[in-house]
Each structure stands twice: as structure tokens, then as C-alpha cells.
Design a protein around this motif. Structure first.
Motif, PDB file in Angstrom:
ATOM      1  N   ILE A  21       0.835  -1.201   0.000  1.00  0.00           N
ATOM      2  CA  ILE A  21       0.000   0.000   0.000  1.00  0.00           C
ATOM      3  C   ILE A  21       0.870   1.251   0.000  1.00  0.00           C
ATOM      4  N   PHE A  22       1.924   1.263   0.819  1.00  0.00           N
ATOM      5  CA  PHE A  22       2.846   2.397   0.852  1.00  0.00           C
ATOM      6  C   PHE A  22       3.499   2.616  -0.517  1.00  0.00           C
ATOM      7  N   GLY A  23       3.963   1.530  -1.149  1.00  0.00           N
ATOM      8  CA  GLY A  23       4.600   1.643  -2.461  1.00  0.00           C
ATOM      9  C   GLY A  23       3.638   2.147  -3.520  1.00  0.00           C
ATOM     10  N   ALA A  24       2.409   1.643  -3.505  1.00  0.00           N
ATOM     11  CA  ALA A  24       1.419   2.079  -4.487  1.00  0.00           C
ATOM     12  C   ALA A  24       1.115   3.569  -4.318  1.00  0.00           C
ATOM     13  N   LEU A  25       0.993   4.021  -3.077  1.00  0.00           N
ATOM     14  CA  LEU A  25       0.752   5.447  -2.836  1.00  0.00           C
ATOM     15  C   LEU A  25       1.964   6.295  -3.235  1.00  0.00           C
ATOM     16  N   LEU A  26       3.147   5.842  -2.878  1.00  0.00           N
ATOM     17  CA  LEU A  26       4.366   6.575  -3.193  1.00  0.00           C
ATOM     18  C   LEU A  26       4.539   6.749  -4.695  1.00  0.00           C
ATOM     19  N   PHE A  27       4.455   5.657  -5.437  1.00  0.00           N
ATOM     20  CA  PHE A  27       4.652   5.742  -6.881  1.00  0.00           C
ATOM     21  C   PHE A  27       3.483   6.457  -7.560  1.00  0.00           C
ATOM     22  N   GLY A  28       2.294   6.370  -6.995  1.00  0.00           N
ATOM     23  CA  GLY A  28       1.161   7.114  -7.529  1.00  0.00           C
ATOM     24  C   GLY A  28       1.351   8.615  -7.384  1.00  0.00           C
ATOM     25  N   ILE A  29       1.875   9.043  -6.230  1.00  0.00           N
ATOM     26  CA  ILE A  29       2.127  10.470  -6.009  1.00  0.00           C
ATOM     27  C   ILE A  29       3.249  10.965  -6.923  1.00  0.00           C
ATOM     28  N   ILE A  30       4.301  10.165  -7.059  1.00  0.00           N
ATOM     29  CA  ILE A  30       5.387  10.532  -7.975  1.00  0.00           C
ATOM     30  C   ILE A  30       4.853  10.615  -9.408  1.00  0.00           C
ATOM     31  N   GLY A  31       4.009   9.678  -9.786  1.00  0.00           N
ATOM     32  CA  GLY A  31       3.420   9.682 -11.121  1.00  0.00           C
ATOM     33  C   GLY A  31       2.533  10.888 -11.363  1.00  0.00           C
ATOM     34  N   PHE A  32       1.758  11.264 -10.358  1.00  0.00           N
ATOM     35  CA  PHE A  32       0.900  12.443 -10.496  1.00  0.00           C
ATOM     36  C   PHE A  32       1.745  13.703 -10.674  1.00  0.00           C
ATOM     37  N   ALA A  33       2.809  13.821  -9.868  1.00  0.00           N
ATOM     38  CA  ALA A  33       3.695  14.985  -9.983  1.00  0.00           C
ATOM     39  C   ALA A  33       4.378  15.005 -11.353  1.00  0.00           C
ATOM     40  N   ALA A  34       4.806  13.844 -11.840  1.00  0.00           N
ATOM     41  CA  ALA A  34       5.448  13.775 -13.155  1.00  0.00           C
ATOM     42  C   ALA A  34       4.462  14.129 -14.265  1.00  0.00           C
ATOM     43  N   TYR A  35       3.222  13.675 -14.129  1.00  0.00           N
ATOM     44  CA  TYR A  35       2.204  14.003 -15.123  1.00  0.00           C
ATOM     45  C   TYR A  35       1.952  15.506 -15.171  1.00  0.00           C
ATOM     46  N   ARG A  36       1.815  16.116 -14.000  1.00  0.00           N
ATOM     47  CA  ARG A  36       1.570  17.561 -13.949  1.00  0.00           C
ATOM     48  C   ARG A  36       2.756  18.337 -14.523  1.00  0.00           C
ATOM     49  N   TYR A  37       3.973  17.901 -14.178  1.00  0.00           N
ATOM     50  CA  TYR A  37       5.169  18.563 -14.695  1.00  0.00           C
ATOM     51  C   TYR A  37       5.253  18.407 -16.212  1.00  0.00           C
ATOM     52  N   GLY A  38       5.006  17.203 -16.709  1.00  0.00           N
ATOM     53  CA  GLY A  38       5.055  16.968 -18.144  1.00  0.00           C
ATOM     54  C   GLY A  38       4.004  17.739 -18.898  1.00  0.00           C
ATOM     55  N   LYS A  39       2.843  17.883 -18.307  1.00  0.00           N
ATOM     56  CA  LYS A  39       1.774  18.652 -18.950  1.00  0.00           C
ATOM     57  C   LYS A  39       2.123  20.141 -18.971  1.00  0.00           C
ATOM     58  N   LYS A  40       2.670  20.640 -17.864  1.00  0.00           N
ATOM     59  CA  LYS A  40       3.018  22.058 -17.767  1.00  0.00           C
ATOM     60  C   LYS A  40       4.158  22.415 -18.716  1.00  0.00           C
ATOM     61  N   MET A  41       5.174  21.550 -18.796  1.00  0.00           N
ATOM     62  CA  MET A  41       6.341  21.815 -19.638  1.00  0.00           C
ATOM     63  C   MET A  41       6.201  21.266 -21.052  1.00  0.00           C
ATOM     64  N   GLU A  42       5.058  20.668 -21.349  1.00  0.00           N
ATOM     65  CA  GLU A  42       4.772  20.082 -22.663  1.00  0.00           C
ATOM     66  C   GLU A  42       5.795  19.023 -23.054  1.00  0.00           C
ATOM     67  N   GLN A  43       6.075  18.135 -22.129  1.00  0.00           N
ATOM     68  CA  GLN A  43       6.982  17.009 -22.367  1.00  0.00           C
ATOM     69  C   GLN A  43       6.151  15.726 -22.357  1.00  0.00           C
ATOM     70  N   THR A  44       5.977  15.148 -23.541  1.00  0.00           N
ATOM     71  CA  THR A  44       5.082  14.002 -23.640  1.00  0.00           C
ATOM     72  C   THR A  44       5.640  12.754 -22.954  1.00  0.00           C
ATOM     73  N   LYS A  45       6.957  12.534 -23.011  1.00  0.00           N
ATOM     74  CA  LYS A  45       7.531  11.354 -22.360  1.00  0.00           C
ATOM     75  C   LYS A  45       7.320  11.404 -20.855  1.00  0.00           C
ATOM     76  N   CYS A  46       7.539  12.560 -20.283  1.00  0.00           N
ATOM     77  CA  CYS A  46       7.358  12.731 -18.846  1.00  0.00           C
ATOM     78  C   CYS A  46       5.884  12.531 -18.467  1.00  0.00           C
ATOM     79  N   LYS A  47       5.003  13.049 -19.293  1.00  0.00           N
ATOM     80  CA  LYS A  47       3.571  12.917 -19.033  1.00  0.00           C
ATOM     81  C   LYS A  47       3.133  11.451 -19.088  1.00  0.00           C
TER      82      LYS A  47
END
Length: 84
Positions: A21-47
Motif C-alpha cells: 500500500i505504501f509503495g502504491a501510494l508513493l509511486f502514484g504520487i510521484i506519477g501524479f507529480a510527473a504528469y503535472r510537470y510533463g503537462k506544464k512543460m509540454e513534455q510528452t515522455k514525462c507525461k
């Protein structure tokens, strides 16, 4: 026919561990942050790596080692492609 204690033991063994559960939450939060960063910077790989980090725990079943191994590889890919 199974008695009540065997049924409870079987059902309890099917629950995910706290480490999972901890790992799923941790990687989910990292993924959400990466998605937001990729969307903001227009980087499709990061998104797309962010989306993968958010969704892959649903595909790993309840194997904690597989969860952490896959998450580590996806985070490494995110680190490599962060500026492309």
C-alpha cells in the motif's frame, strides 16, 4: 466445506501488505507529480511516464517485489527523460 476460521485466514491472506500500500501510494504520487510537470512543460515522455507510474500498481497484483522493481525502473526512466 471451510469453517469460519479457515475462511477468515484465506480472506486475510488476500489483502495487500502495508508495504504494498505504501509503495502504491508513493509511486502514484510521484506519477501524479510527473504528469503535472510533463503537462506544464509540454513534455510528452514525462507525461506518459507519469500516467504509467499512476496506473501500473493495478496491474502488478499483490506482489510487492514486482511493484517496487517496476516503480524503480519507471522512476529511473523518468529521471533519464526529465529534460527531453
Amino acid at each position: 466445506m471451510m469453517d469460519e476460521q479457515e475462511l477468515q485466514a484465506t480472506l486475510f491472506s488476500m489483502l495487500p501488505t502495508p508495504a504494498y500500500i505504501f509503495g502504491a501510494l508513493l509511486f502514484g504520487i510521484i506519477g501524479f507529480a510527473a504528469y503535472r510537470y510533463g503537462k506544464k512543460m509540454e513534455q510528452t515522455k514525462c507525461k506518459w511516464l507519469g500516467i504509467a507510474l499512476m496506473l501500473y500498481p493495478y496491474l502488478t497484483g499483490s506482489d510487492t517485489r514486482w511493484l517496487y522493481a517496476t516503480g524503480t525502473v519507471l522512476c529511473a526512466a523518468l529521471y533519464i527523460y526529465r529534460n527531453e
